[in-house]
Write an enzyme that holds these catalytic residues in place. Structure first.
Site, PDB file in Angstrom:
ATOM      1  N   GLU A  13      -8.732  -2.979  25.969  1.00 24.79           N
ATOM      2  CA  GLU A  13      -8.657  -4.326  24.647  1.00 24.79           C
ATOM      3  C   GLU A  13      -8.297  -5.453  25.092  1.00 24.79           C
ATOM      4  O   GLU A  13      -8.587  -6.675  25.183  1.00 24.79           O
ATOM      5  CB  GLU A  13      -8.294  -3.909  23.244  1.00 24.79           C
ATOM      6  CG  GLU A  13      -9.253  -2.835  22.688  1.00 24.79           C
ATOM      7  CD  GLU A  13      -8.534  -1.751  22.101  1.00 24.79           C
ATOM      8  OE1 GLU A  13      -7.180  -1.732  21.479  1.00 24.79           O
ATOM      9  OE2 GLU A  13      -9.253  -0.985  21.607  1.00 24.79           O
TER      10      GLU A  13
ATOM     11  N   GLU B  65      -8.958   6.212  30.059  1.00 24.35           N
ATOM     12  CA  GLU B  65      -9.436   6.028  28.770  1.00 24.35           C
ATOM     13  C   GLU B  65     -10.825   5.734  28.908  1.00 24.35           C
ATOM     14  O   GLU B  65     -10.649   4.393  29.089  1.00 24.35           O
ATOM     15  CB  GLU B  65      -8.215   4.565  27.752  1.00 24.35           C
ATOM     16  CG  GLU B  65      -7.160   5.194  27.524  1.00 24.35           C
ATOM     17  CD  GLU B  65      -6.816   4.750  26.660  1.00 24.35           C
ATOM     18  OE1 GLU B  65      -6.043   4.762  25.547  1.00 24.35           O
ATOM     19  OE2 GLU B  65      -6.367   3.126  26.209  1.00 24.35           O
TER      20      GLU B  65
ATOM     21  N   GLY C  29     -11.862   4.880  20.041  1.00 27.36           N
ATOM     22  CA  GLY C  29     -12.076   4.210  19.027  1.00 27.36           C
ATOM     23  C   GLY C  29     -13.601   4.450  18.428  1.00 27.36           C
ATOM     24  O   GLY C  29     -13.772   4.557  16.971  1.00 27.36           O
TER      25      GLY C  29
ATOM     26  N   LYS D 221      -1.534  -0.344  18.374  1.00 30.82           N
ATOM     27  CA  LYS D 221      -2.266  -1.358  18.232  1.00 30.82           C
ATOM     28  C   LYS D 221      -1.697  -2.836  17.456  1.00 30.82           C
ATOM     29  O   LYS D 221      -0.837  -3.127  17.067  1.00 30.82           O
ATOM     30  CB  LYS D 221      -3.854  -1.141  18.197  1.00 30.82           C
ATOM     31  CG  LYS D 221      -4.487   0.162  19.187  1.00 30.82           C
ATOM     32  CD  LYS D 221      -6.032  -0.051  19.450  1.00 30.82           C
ATOM     33  CE  LYS D 221      -6.035   1.295  20.547  1.00 30.82           C
ATOM     34  NZ  LYS D 221      -7.716   1.450  20.623  1.00 30.82           N
TER      35      LYS D 221
ATOM     36  N   SER E 218     -10.007   8.220  21.142  1.00 30.83           N
ATOM     37  CA  SER E 218     -10.671   9.411  20.221  1.00 30.83           C
ATOM     38  C   SER E 218      -9.992  11.232  19.878  1.00 30.83           C
ATOM     39  O   SER E 218     -10.219  12.114  19.917  1.00 30.83           O
ATOM     40  CB  SER E 218     -12.092   9.112  19.817  1.00 30.83           C
ATOM     41  OG  SER E 218     -12.708   8.601  19.916  1.00 30.83           O
TER      42      SER E 218
ATOM     43  N   HIS F 184      -4.648  -2.473  28.749  1.00 35.45           N
ATOM     44  CA  HIS F 184      -5.573  -1.650  27.962  1.00 35.45           C
ATOM     45  C   HIS F 184      -6.411  -2.649  28.168  1.00 35.45           C
ATOM     46  O   HIS F 184      -7.136  -3.194  28.669  1.00 35.45           O
ATOM     47  CB  HIS F 184      -4.835  -2.067  26.616  1.00 35.45           C
ATOM     48  CG  HIS F 184      -5.475  -0.915  25.742  1.00 35.45           C
ATOM     49  ND1 HIS F 184      -6.530  -0.981  25.159  1.00 35.45           N
ATOM     50  CD2 HIS F 184      -5.081   0.038  25.221  1.00 35.45           C
ATOM     51  CE1 HIS F 184      -7.267  -0.230  24.019  1.00 35.45           C
ATOM     52  NE2 HIS F 184      -5.714   1.165  24.319  1.00 35.45           N
TER      53      HIS F 184
ATOM     54  N   ASN G 121      -0.202   4.312  20.721  1.00 32.38           N
ATOM     55  CA  ASN G 121      -0.439   3.244  20.439  1.00 32.38           C
ATOM     56  C   ASN G 121      -0.858   2.797  18.607  1.00 32.38           C
ATOM     57  O   ASN G 121      -2.075   2.524  18.982  1.00 32.38           O
ATOM     58  CB  ASN G 121      -1.824   2.711  21.863  1.00 32.38           C
ATOM     59  CG  ASN G 121      -2.108   1.079  21.218  1.00 32.38           C
ATOM     60  OD1 ASN G 121      -1.105   0.241  21.334  1.00 32.38           O
ATOM     61  ND2 ASN G 121      -3.188   1.002  22.219  1.00 32.38           N
TER      62      ASN G 121
HETATM   63  P1  13P Z   1      -8.210   6.225  20.074  1.00 30.11           P
HETATM   64  O1  13P Z   1      -7.183   7.302  20.354  1.00 30.11           O
HETATM   65  O2  13P Z   1      -8.707   4.814  18.104  1.00 30.11           O
HETATM   66  O3  13P Z   1      -9.788   6.375  20.133  1.00 30.11           O
HETATM   67  O4  13P Z   1      -7.518   4.719  20.812  1.00 30.11           O
HETATM   68  C1  13P Z   1      -7.279   5.082  22.401  1.00 30.11           C
HETATM   69  C2  13P Z   1      -6.148   3.758  23.097  1.00 30.11           C
HETATM   70  O5  13P Z   1      -7.331   2.582  23.176  1.00 30.11           O
HETATM   71  C3  13P Z   1      -5.108   4.491  23.031  1.00 30.11           C
HETATM   72  O6  13P Z   1      -4.707   3.419  23.970  1.00 30.11           O
END
Ligand code: 13P
Length: 254
Positions: free
Chosen positions: A100, A170, A176, A15, A216, A98, A13
């Site tokens: 976010e 997740e 992150g 982002k 992560s 997601h 992803n």
């Molecule tokens: P990270 O791997 O940067 O923690 O992000 C995970 C994520 O949100 C994947 O959709």
């Protein structure tokens, strides 16, 4: 059914990262690094870079996916993108719900459900994200949170639609932050998700669903996470922006 019968999906992803030139450059590295895999390899890029990314990966095993998709077929939804538009670029996977998007853009379980159903109508596999935040984990209500997200997010799905769905667990506190859930913590929730899908649909249907872990996941911890019985892949943020790291994760799935 044993785990080997499920499709393993390693999805990046990206982002809101990489402009058009950077997308081409990183995909050139990725397509060089990732030549063979025992799993599906997917990169979900920003919508504006989808056509560039599809072109850059056309001779590779890497598939391109989207990060969101609107529920309506078309209409007055400024800034949004429909499943039909994604389909017209050959897109077969879209991340839906997601954390976010839930946190910053008002996504709810209801809109997750509507978006996922629009994906199904257009032959796109939704990757439905679920997960608790830190406060919910500390209050020991992780399973309640997941139960609501799954029950409402997958409402009115047929068994066939469930089969064409990926669930990504997740935990928000692990995204992150560099703080990965331990393999045991991730496995416990992924196993719970499968049990729940068994109750909501049928136990056999649940056995066929790909459940990913995200948060992560990186080159160092992927192997252990992917070795767990109910973890069938990963949804990777930061580490999917580095070709060597992402390739190591893909290799870990072998
Ligand atoms: P990270 O791997 O940067 O923690 O992000 C995970 C994520 O949100 C994947 O959709």
């Amino acid at each position: 059914m044993d785990k080997s019968k499920r499709q393993v999906v390693i999805a990046g992803n990206w982002k809101m990262n990489k402009n058009a030139e950077e997308t081409k450059a990183l995909l050139a590295e990725m397509t060089t690094a990732i030549k063979d895999a025992d799993c599906k390899v997917l990169l979900c890029v920003p919508a504006i870079n989808i056509s560039t990314a599809v072109e850059a990966t056309k001779d590779s095993i890497i598939e391109i996916g989207a990060q969101n998709c609107h529920w309506a077929a078309n209409g007055a939804y400024t800034g949004e993108i429909s499943a039909d538009m994604l389909k017209s670029f050959g897109i077969k996977y879209a991340i839906i719900g997601h954390s976010e998007r839930r946190q910053y853009f008002g996504e709810t379980d209801k809109t997750v459900n509507m978006r996922a159903l629009a994906c199904h109508e257009n032959g796109i596999t939704p990757i439905i994200c679920v997960g608790e935040n830190l406060e919910e984990r500390e209050k020991d209500i992780t399973k309640d949170v997941i139960k609501t997200q799954i029950t409402e997010g997958l409402a009115n799905f047929t068994k066939q639609q469930l089969h064409n769905t990926i669930i990504a667990y997740e935990p928000v506190w692990a995204i992150g932050t560099g703080k990965t859930a331990t393999a045991q913590q991730a496995e416990e929730v992924c196993a719970y998700i499968r049990e729940l899908l068994g109750e909501l649909f049928c136990p056999m249907c649940a056995q066929k669903v790909t459940i990913q872990y995200g948060g992560s996941m990186n080159a160092a911890n992927a192997k252990e996470l992917l070795s767990m019985p109910n973890i069938d892949g990963g949804l990777i943020g930061g580490a999917s922006l580095k070709a060597t790291d992402f390739n190591t994760i893909v290799e870990s799935a072998k």
